[in-house]
Design a protein around this motif. Sequence first.
Motif, mmCIF file in Angstrom:
data_model
loop_
_atom_site.group_PDB
_atom_site.id
_atom_site.type_symbol
_atom_site.label_atom_id
_atom_site.label_comp_id
_atom_site.label_asym_id
_atom_site.label_seq_id
_atom_site.Cartn_x
_atom_site.Cartn_y
_atom_site.Cartn_z
ATOM 1 N N PHE A 173 0.835 -1.204 0.000
ATOM 2 C CA PHE A 173 0.000 0.000 0.000
ATOM 3 C C PHE A 173 0.871 1.255 0.000
ATOM 4 O O PHE A 173 0.628 2.195 -0.771
ATOM 5 N N ALA A 174 1.889 1.254 0.846
ATOM 6 C CA ALA A 174 2.797 2.405 0.901
ATOM 7 C C ALA A 174 3.501 2.601 -0.432
ATOM 8 O O ALA A 174 3.603 3.727 -0.940
ATOM 9 N N ASP A 175 3.976 1.515 -1.028
ATOM 10 C CA ASP A 175 4.678 1.618 -2.310
ATOM 11 C C ASP A 175 3.732 2.078 -3.420
ATOM 12 O O ASP A 175 4.135 2.822 -4.312
ATOM 13 N N GLY A 176 2.479 1.633 -3.351
ATOM 14 C CA GLY A 176 1.495 2.083 -4.333
ATOM 15 C C GLY A 176 1.215 3.570 -4.222
ATOM 16 O O GLY A 176 0.964 4.250 -5.222
ATOM 17 N N LEU A 177 1.279 4.079 -2.993
ATOM 18 C CA LEU A 177 1.120 5.515 -2.769
ATOM 19 C C LEU A 177 2.378 6.282 -3.138
ATOM 20 O O LEU A 177 2.322 7.497 -3.369
ATOM 21 N N GLY A 178 3.524 5.574 -3.142
ATOM 22 C CA GLY A 178 4.803 6.238 -3.396
ATOM 23 C C GLY A 178 5.365 6.922 -2.169
ATOM 24 O O GLY A 178 6.072 7.930 -2.283
ATOM 25 N N VAL A 179 5.080 6.358 -0.975
ATOM 26 C CA VAL A 179 5.584 6.931 0.281
ATOM 27 C C VAL A 179 6.268 5.839 1.091
ATOM 28 O O VAL A 179 6.092 4.644 0.833
ATOM 29 N N ASP A 180 7.050 6.238 2.084
ATOM 30 C CA ASP A 180 7.667 5.277 2.986
ATOM 31 C C ASP A 180 6.625 4.748 3.969
ATOM 32 O O ASP A 180 5.781 5.506 4.456
ATOM 33 N N LEU A 181 6.725 3.450 4.285
ATOM 34 C CA LEU A 181 5.814 2.881 5.279
ATOM 35 C C LEU A 181 6.109 3.481 6.651
ATOM 36 O O LEU A 181 5.201 3.934 7.349
ATOM 37 N N GLY A 182 7.387 3.498 7.040
ATOM 38 C CA GLY A 182 7.781 4.134 8.293
ATOM 39 C C GLY A 182 6.950 3.696 9.481
ATOM 40 O O GLY A 182 6.689 2.509 9.675
ATOM 41 N N ASN A 183 6.484 4.678 10.248
ATOM 42 C CA ASN A 183 5.685 4.367 11.443
ATOM 43 C C ASN A 183 4.189 4.429 11.161
ATOM 44 O O ASN A 183 3.373 4.544 12.079
ATOM 45 N N GLN A 184 3.824 4.342 9.882
ATOM 46 C CA GLN A 184 2.404 4.393 9.514
ATOM 47 C C GLN A 184 1.712 3.041 9.687
ATOM 48 O O GLN A 184 0.503 2.935 9.464
ATOM 49 N N MET A 185 2.456 2.019 10.066
ATOM 50 C CA MET A 185 1.887 0.717 10.410
ATOM 51 C C MET A 185 2.003 0.515 11.918
ATOM 52 O O MET A 185 3.069 0.710 12.489
ATOM 53 N N ILE A 186 0.885 0.122 12.546
ATOM 54 C CA ILE A 186 0.920 -0.151 13.981
ATOM 55 C C ILE A 186 0.610 -1.623 14.247
ATOM 56 O O ILE A 186 -0.134 -2.263 13.502
ATOM 57 N N ASP A 187 1.219 -2.135 15.298
ATOM 58 C CA ASP A 187 0.923 -3.478 15.782
ATOM 59 C C ASP A 187 -0.318 -3.366 16.659
ATOM 60 O O ASP A 187 -0.245 -2.971 17.821
ATOM 61 N N ALA A 188 -1.471 -3.716 16.078
ATOM 62 C CA ALA A 188 -2.735 -3.477 16.765
ATOM 63 C C ALA A 188 -3.117 -4.584 17.731
ATOM 64 O O ALA A 188 -3.974 -4.377 18.597
ATOM 65 N N GLY A 189 -2.490 -5.760 17.617
ATOM 66 C CA GLY A 189 -2.943 -6.889 18.409
ATOM 67 C C GLY A 189 -4.294 -7.378 17.917
ATOM 68 O O GLY A 189 -4.807 -6.915 16.893
ATOM 69 N N GLN A 190 -4.899 -8.317 18.633
ATOM 70 C CA GLN A 190 -6.163 -8.908 18.178
ATOM 71 C C GLN A 190 -7.326 -8.688 19.140
ATOM 72 O O GLN A 190 -8.447 -9.113 18.863
ATOM 73 N N ASP A 191 -7.072 -7.994 20.242
ATOM 74 C CA ASP A 191 -8.163 -7.676 21.161
ATOM 75 C C ASP A 191 -8.926 -6.461 20.637
ATOM 76 O O ASP A 191 -8.331 -5.408 20.408
ATOM 77 N N PRO A 192 -10.236 -6.582 20.412
ATOM 78 C CA PRO A 192 -11.004 -5.478 19.821
ATOM 79 C C PRO A 192 -10.864 -4.154 20.567
ATOM 80 O O PRO A 192 -10.747 -3.091 19.944
ATOM 81 N N SER A 193 -10.872 -4.193 21.888
ATOM 82 C CA SER A 193 -10.754 -2.959 22.662
ATOM 83 C C SER A 193 -9.397 -2.310 22.475
ATOM 84 O O SER A 193 -9.292 -1.075 22.335
ATOM 85 N N GLU A 194 -8.344 -3.126 22.440
ATOM 86 C CA GLU A 194 -6.998 -2.603 22.222
ATOM 87 C C GLU A 194 -6.866 -2.001 20.829
ATOM 88 O O GLU A 194 -6.244 -0.951 20.645
ATOM 89 N N ILE A 195 -7.423 -2.683 19.833
ATOM 90 C CA ILE A 195 -7.361 -2.162 18.464
ATOM 91 C C ILE A 195 -8.032 -0.795 18.397
ATOM 92 O O ILE A 195 -7.476 0.163 17.855
ATOM 93 N N LYS A 196 -9.209 -0.700 18.962
ATOM 94 C CA LYS A 196 -9.938 0.577 18.960
ATOM 95 C C LYS A 196 -9.123 1.667 19.640
ATOM 96 O O LYS A 196 -8.975 2.782 19.097
ATOM 97 N N ASN A 197 -8.559 1.363 20.796
ATOM 98 C CA ASN A 197 -7.805 2.375 21.543
ATOM 99 C C ASN A 197 -6.528 2.789 20.816
ATOM 100 O O ASN A 197 -6.148 3.971 20.838
#
Length: 312
Positions: A173-197
């Motif tokens: 997705f980042a390469d398709g946009l032509g930007v660096d991925l950098g810190n734009q990806m987060i490790d959200a985990g799989q708990d719904p409440s944690e993902i939301k927060n």
Amino acid sequence: MSKLLLTAATIVAPIFGATQAAAEGETYILVSHAPDSDSWWNTVKNGIALAGEQMDVNVEYRNPPTGDLADMARIIEQAAASGPNGIITTLADYEVLKGPIMAAVDSGVDVIIMNSGTPAQAREVGALMYVGQPEYDAGFAAGQRAAGDGVGSFLCVNHYISSPSSTERCQGFADGLGVDLGNQMIDAGQDPSEIKNRVLAYLSANPETDAILTLGPTSADPTMLALDENGMAGDIYFGTFDLGEEIVNGIKAGTINWGIDQQPFLQAYLPVVVMTNYHRYGVLPGNNINSGPGFVTADALELVEKYAGEYR
């Protein structure tokens, strides 16, 4: 992208009793990397069950309950040791899973790779073929689409960061946009409440974010709740991989711009059909099968909505 009952800590009973009636037929075991909590895989279970019924063969679905890939490797070893005619498996992490898959092939068990991994990796482990969606290519196509819509920055909500194929979606997705991925990806985990927060925290710290990319219902559903809470629903560009009931509702409501459909039903259904015909008649498609990507928007929801979470 009802849960099956576990017969052991890591083994799921054969799905749909009708397939067990094929006592004299071939036996095929599908091993996925998915945790029990990921409802997206219900469509995969439906696909293998229907193929088993139609082809009159025995089918089983097995998975590591928590999504642990080392656990999955052991399940593949156990599946091969049970002497099936074939194993259909995901290749979520080549380095972790190549050993048991190659050992299964060496023991005489035919293998088809589905859903994750690449056609090249499928050849390297000795599989008959690959059925699935090239993840980086799908992410790249999504990034190009978003770039055409004016997106320049994004948040990728990665709920399964231990799987390299998930990161490939974000990187593509980042390469398709032509930007660096950098810190734009987060490790959200799989708990719904944690993902939301975590989504709320990222958007609060990065208010100029143009878009959100989620990787399936596990991350998409809580992200929609986050956007409802912070008032950004319908205002921020939102694309997601895979489909599900809430994702379809989000597309209808205008919260989600599009979903990428990799057709998980076909990823499970086609390998059973291909293997059965190969074992019975010696016929095999000459090429790998790409089941996606396809973009689902509000303009093409009728059948998708009818079968979301079941066959779509």
